[in-house]
Design a protein around this motif. Structure first.
Motif, PDB file in Angstrom:
ATOM      1  N   TRP A 138       0.841  -1.192   0.000  1.00 50.74           N
ATOM      2  CA  TRP A 138       0.000   0.000   0.000  1.00 50.74           C
ATOM      3  C   TRP A 138       0.879   1.246   0.000  1.00 50.74           C
ATOM      4  CZ3 TRP A 138       1.401  -2.892   4.055  1.00 50.74           C
ATOM      5  CH2 TRP A 138       1.908  -2.262   5.205  1.00 50.74           C
ATOM      6  N   VAL A 139       0.289   2.384  -0.312  1.00 50.85           N
ATOM      7  CA  VAL A 139       1.004   3.662  -0.297  1.00 50.85           C
ATOM      8  C   VAL A 139       0.761   4.323   1.055  1.00 50.85           C
ATOM      9  CG1 VAL A 139       1.303   5.911  -1.382  1.00 50.85           C
ATOM     10  CG2 VAL A 139       0.709   3.927  -2.786  1.00 50.85           C
ATOM     11  N   ARG A 140       1.828   4.535   1.801  1.00 51.28           N
ATOM     12  CA  ARG A 140       1.720   5.174   3.103  1.00 51.28           C
ATOM     13  C   ARG A 140       1.372   6.651   2.953  1.00 51.28           C
ATOM     14  NH1 ARG A 140       6.370   3.584   7.233  1.00 51.28           N
ATOM     15  NH2 ARG A 140       6.965   5.743   6.715  1.00 51.28           N
ATOM     16  N   PRO A 141       0.911   7.291   4.013  1.00 52.23           N
ATOM     17  CA  PRO A 141       0.610   8.723   3.934  1.00 52.23           C
ATOM     18  C   PRO A 141       1.806   9.580   3.530  1.00 52.23           C
ATOM     19  CG  PRO A 141      -0.392   7.776   5.895  1.00 52.23           C
ATOM     20  CD  PRO A 141       0.473   6.713   5.303  1.00 52.23           C
ATOM     21  N   ASP A 142       3.035   9.090   3.813  1.00 50.79           N
ATOM     22  CA  ASP A 142       4.222   9.848   3.441  1.00 50.79           C
ATOM     23  C   ASP A 142       4.747   9.498   2.050  1.00 50.79           C
ATOM     24  OD1 ASP A 142       5.250   7.340   3.916  1.00 50.79           O
ATOM     25  OD2 ASP A 142       6.561   7.934   5.580  1.00 50.79           O
ATOM     26  N   GLY A 143       3.958   8.692   1.307  1.00 47.01           N
ATOM     27  CA  GLY A 143       4.285   8.395  -0.080  1.00 47.01           C
ATOM     28  C   GLY A 143       5.084   7.132  -0.330  1.00 47.01           C
ATOM     29  N   ILE A 144       5.579   6.487   0.709  1.00 43.76           N
ATOM     30  CA  ILE A 144       6.367   5.269   0.525  1.00 43.76           C
ATOM     31  C   ILE A 144       5.441   4.087   0.250  1.00 43.76           C
ATOM     32  CG2 ILE A 144       7.852   3.597   1.722  1.00 43.76           C
ATOM     33  CD1 ILE A 144       9.170   5.923   3.151  1.00 43.76           C
ATOM     34  N   VAL A 145       5.781   3.290  -0.763  1.00 42.95           N
ATOM     35  CA  VAL A 145       5.017   2.074  -1.057  1.00 42.95           C
ATOM     36  C   VAL A 145       5.548   0.980  -0.139  1.00 42.95           C
ATOM     37  CG1 VAL A 145       4.406   0.356  -2.778  1.00 42.95           C
ATOM     38  CG2 VAL A 145       4.589   2.758  -3.436  1.00 42.95           C
ATOM     39  N   ALA A 146       4.744   0.587   0.819  1.00 46.53           N
ATOM     40  CA  ALA A 146       5.165  -0.351   1.863  1.00 46.53           C
ATOM     41  C   ALA A 146       4.749  -1.787   1.534  1.00 46.53           C
ATOM     42  CB  ALA A 146       4.575   0.077   3.195  1.00 46.53           C
ATOM     43  N   MET A 147       5.375  -2.718   2.256  1.00 43.82           N
ATOM     44  CA  MET A 147       5.074  -4.141   2.108  1.00 43.82           C
ATOM     45  C   MET A 147       4.855  -4.767   3.483  1.00 43.82           C
ATOM     46  SD  MET A 147       4.950  -5.768  -0.866  1.00 43.82           S
ATOM     47  CE  MET A 147       5.286  -7.426  -0.274  1.00 43.82           C
ATOM     48  N   ASP A 148       3.870  -5.666   3.572  1.00 44.57           N
ATOM     49  CA  ASP A 148       3.668  -6.490   4.768  1.00 44.57           C
ATOM     50  C   ASP A 148       3.967  -7.920   4.340  1.00 44.57           C
ATOM     51  OD1 ASP A 148       2.774  -8.064   6.865  1.00 44.57           O
ATOM     52  OD2 ASP A 148       1.064  -6.779   7.322  1.00 44.57           O
ATOM     53  N   TYR A 149       5.174  -8.381   4.657  1.00 41.64           N
ATOM     54  CA  TYR A 149       5.599  -9.700   4.197  1.00 41.64           C
ATOM     55  C   TYR A 149       4.840 -10.830   4.877  1.00 41.64           C
ATOM     56  CZ  TYR A 149       9.390  -7.068   2.066  1.00 41.64           C
ATOM     57  OH  TYR A 149      10.107  -6.167   1.308  1.00 41.64           O
ATOM     58  N   ASN A 150       4.256 -10.570   6.021  1.00 40.13           N
ATOM     59  CA  ASN A 150       3.450 -11.592   6.698  1.00 40.13           C
ATOM     60  C   ASN A 150       2.100 -11.778   6.017  1.00 40.13           C
ATOM     61  OD1 ASN A 150       5.347 -12.147   8.770  1.00 40.13           O
ATOM     62  ND2 ASN A 150       4.714 -10.290   9.845  1.00 40.13           N
ATOM     63  N   ARG A 151       1.639 -10.742   5.346  1.00 38.35           N
ATOM     64  CA  ARG A 151       0.347 -10.820   4.656  1.00 38.35           C
ATOM     65  C   ARG A 151       0.489 -11.328   3.219  1.00 38.35           C
ATOM     66  NH1 ARG A 151      -4.713  -8.862   5.440  1.00 38.35           N
ATOM     67  NH2 ARG A 151      -4.078  -7.861   7.383  1.00 38.35           N
ATOM     68  N   CYS A 152       1.668 -11.096   2.612  1.00 39.01           N
ATOM     69  CA  CYS A 152       1.900 -11.474   1.212  1.00 39.01           C
ATOM     70  C   CYS A 152       1.682 -12.971   1.009  1.00 39.01           C
ATOM     71  CB  CYS A 152       3.323 -11.091   0.808  1.00 39.01           C
ATOM     72  SG  CYS A 152       3.779 -11.580  -0.872  1.00 39.01           S
ATOM     73  N   ILE A 153       0.942 -13.340  -0.038  1.00 39.17           N
ATOM     74  CA  ILE A 153       0.668 -14.746  -0.333  1.00 39.17           C
ATOM     75  C   ILE A 153       1.483 -15.259  -1.524  1.00 39.17           C
ATOM     76  CG2 ILE A 153      -1.656 -14.689   0.624  1.00 39.17           C
ATOM     77  CD1 ILE A 153      -2.733 -14.391  -2.243  1.00 39.17           C
ATOM     78  N   GLY A 154       2.357 -14.418  -2.072  1.00 40.62           N
ATOM     79  CA  GLY A 154       3.237 -14.852  -3.150  1.00 40.62           C
ATOM     80  C   GLY A 154       2.560 -15.078  -4.482  1.00 40.62           C
ATOM     81  N   CYS A 155       1.443 -14.403  -4.746  1.00 34.65           N
ATOM     82  CA  CYS A 155       0.743 -14.591  -6.011  1.00 34.65           C
ATOM     83  C   CYS A 155       1.478 -13.937  -7.181  1.00 34.65           C
ATOM     84  CB  CYS A 155      -0.682 -14.050  -5.925  1.00 34.65           C
ATOM     85  SG  CYS A 155      -0.779 -12.255  -5.684  1.00 34.65           S
ATOM     86  N   ARG A 156       2.356 -12.962  -6.866  1.00 30.64           N
ATOM     87  CA  ARG A 156       3.194 -12.259  -7.840  1.00 30.64           C
ATOM     88  C   ARG A 156       2.403 -11.321  -8.752  1.00 30.64           C
ATOM     89  NH1 ARG A 156       6.671 -16.509 -10.921  1.00 30.64           N
ATOM     90  NH2 ARG A 156       7.801 -14.642 -11.553  1.00 30.64           N
ATOM     91  N   TYR A 157       1.164 -11.049  -8.430  1.00 29.06           N
ATOM     92  CA  TYR A 157       0.389 -10.096  -9.230  1.00 29.06           C
ATOM     93  C   TYR A 157       1.096  -8.744  -9.266  1.00 29.06           C
ATOM     94  CZ  TYR A 157      -3.767 -13.173  -9.226  1.00 29.06           C
ATOM     95  OH  TYR A 157      -4.637 -14.202  -9.407  1.00 29.06           O
ATOM     96  N   CYS A 158       1.622  -8.321  -8.119  1.00 32.73           N
ATOM     97  CA  CYS A 158       2.284  -7.017  -8.040  1.00 32.73           C
ATOM     98  C   CYS A 158       3.535  -6.987  -8.913  1.00 32.73           C
ATOM     99  CB  CYS A 158       2.647  -6.693  -6.591  1.00 32.73           C
ATOM    100  SG  CYS A 158       3.815  -7.853  -5.830  1.00 32.73           S
ATOM    101  N   GLN A 159       4.256  -8.099  -8.951  1.00 29.63           N
ATOM    102  CA  GLN A 159       5.473  -8.169  -9.759  1.00 29.63           C
ATOM    103  C   GLN A 159       5.152  -8.028 -11.234  1.00 29.63           C
ATOM    104  OE1 GLN A 159       7.607 -11.902  -9.472  1.00 29.63           O
ATOM    105  NE2 GLN A 159       9.547 -10.973 -10.058  1.00 29.63           N
ATOM    106  N   VAL A 160       4.072  -8.652 -11.652  1.00 26.95           N
ATOM    107  CA  VAL A 160       3.653  -8.570 -13.055  1.00 26.95           C
ATOM    108  C   VAL A 160       3.143  -7.162 -13.377  1.00 26.95           C
ATOM    109  CG1 VAL A 160       2.013  -9.435 -14.764  1.00 26.95           C
ATOM    110  CG2 VAL A 160       3.107 -11.026 -13.184  1.00 26.95           C
ATOM    111  N   ALA A 161       2.438  -6.555 -12.428  1.00 27.86           N
ATOM    112  CA  ALA A 161       1.840  -5.237 -12.679  1.00 27.86           C
ATOM    113  C   ALA A 161       2.861  -4.108 -12.672  1.00 27.86           C
ATOM    114  CB  ALA A 161       0.759  -4.953 -11.640  1.00 27.86           C
TER     115      ALA A 161
END
Length: 280
Positions: A138-161
């Motif tokens: 998600w995009v944090r309020p300060d503009g950084i695109v953050a990651m929650d590795y505990n929530r990630c399911i490894g579908c790789r949709y983001c990598q393709v997009a």
């Protein structure tokens, strides 16, 4: 001679096109599709709602008071890879194929040779964020695109997009020694598990800790991304564009810059100075 069946009789024998039962089934299916569409388009399963999951799970990360941006002077970069090695050491990325920050030789159409630098662009309108089905990025309020590795399911949709090819899928169990430690730094964040997508974070752990301690990211080394600190020629500049005294604000005001594929509408937060042809 056979008698003709009256027209009324033939009409009576003709089967109806839709029975009452069929009509109810079709009506129910249509209503269900409409409800499902509403849920997906603007309801709890919409991209906007899912994007909010990560932010809601981490409500105290980042403040809209700041907007973190980076500039890379391609005319100044010498391709030493100090930034790459420092990133791998500090963020504990032992595998070169998993590099979050890549630098490689490139050439313009006029023959100008330079070293292209490509970290995560931290897009304000990030395609990776919109396609994640579980809200792990998600995009944090300060503009950084953050990651929650505990929530990630490894579908790789983001990598393709991702149109900038800056996300890496972790295929291996992360148990190899890091060849860049301790020469280029020590691990400041835990390694990610196998089966998740990793990426540059602008060394967000440094930024958040620095802000809490009253330090100024982009000025104080302990609060500044490792790649920026490691550059021996000052080709990387970082800071808060909402601070008129920040190094990034001054640099952008004094230099003509561009962002990668601005026509895509992604609003990246990494700015570049164009390389110029060096005299032989």
């Amino acid at each position: 001679m056979a008698s003709k069946v009256p027209e009324e009789k033939e009409k009576e024998k003709s089967p109806s096109i839709l029975s009452r039962s069929d009509f109810l089934k079709i009506g129910g299916a249509t209503l269900g599709a409409a409800v499902l569409s509403e849920l997906v388009i603007s309801g709890p399963f919409s991209p906007e709602a899912i994007q909010g999951i990560g932010a809601e799970a981490h409500p105290h990360q980042g403040s809209a008071e700041h907007q973190w941006h980076m500039a890379i002077d391609l005319d100044r970069c010498i391709g030493c890879l100090y930034c790459v090695r420092a990133c791998q050491a500090v963020n504990d990325v032992p595998d070169d194929e998993m590099r979050w920050n890549v630098v490689f030789p490139e050439r313009l159409e006029d023959g100008t040779e330079f070293y292209m630098n490509r970290p995560c662009q931290h897009c304000q309108e990030a395609p990776c964020v919109r396609v994640c089905p579980v809200g792990a990025t998600w995009v944090r309020p300060d503009g950084i695109v953050a990651m929650d590795y505990n929530r990630c399911i490894g579908c790789r949709y983001c990598q393709v997009a991702c149109p900038y090819d800056v996300r890496r899928f972790n295929w291996k169990t992360p148990d190899a020694p890091n060849p860049y430690q301790p020469a280029w730094g020590v691990a400041e964040v835990p390694r990610r598990p196998r089966g998740v997508v990793e990426k540059c974070t602008f060394c967000v752990h440094r930024i958040d800790r620095g802000v809490e301690q009253g330090l100024k990211p982009g000025v104080d080394r302990a609060a500044t991304p490792a790649c920026v600190v490691a550059c021996p020629v000052g080709a990387r500049i970082f800071g808060d564009i909402r601070d008129p005294e920040s190094p990034i604000t001054k640099f952008l005001a004094e230099n003509t810059t561009f962002r990668l594929r601005e026509d895509w509408g992604t609003e990246p937060k990494v700015h570049y100075v164009r390389p110029t042809k060096k005299e032989a």
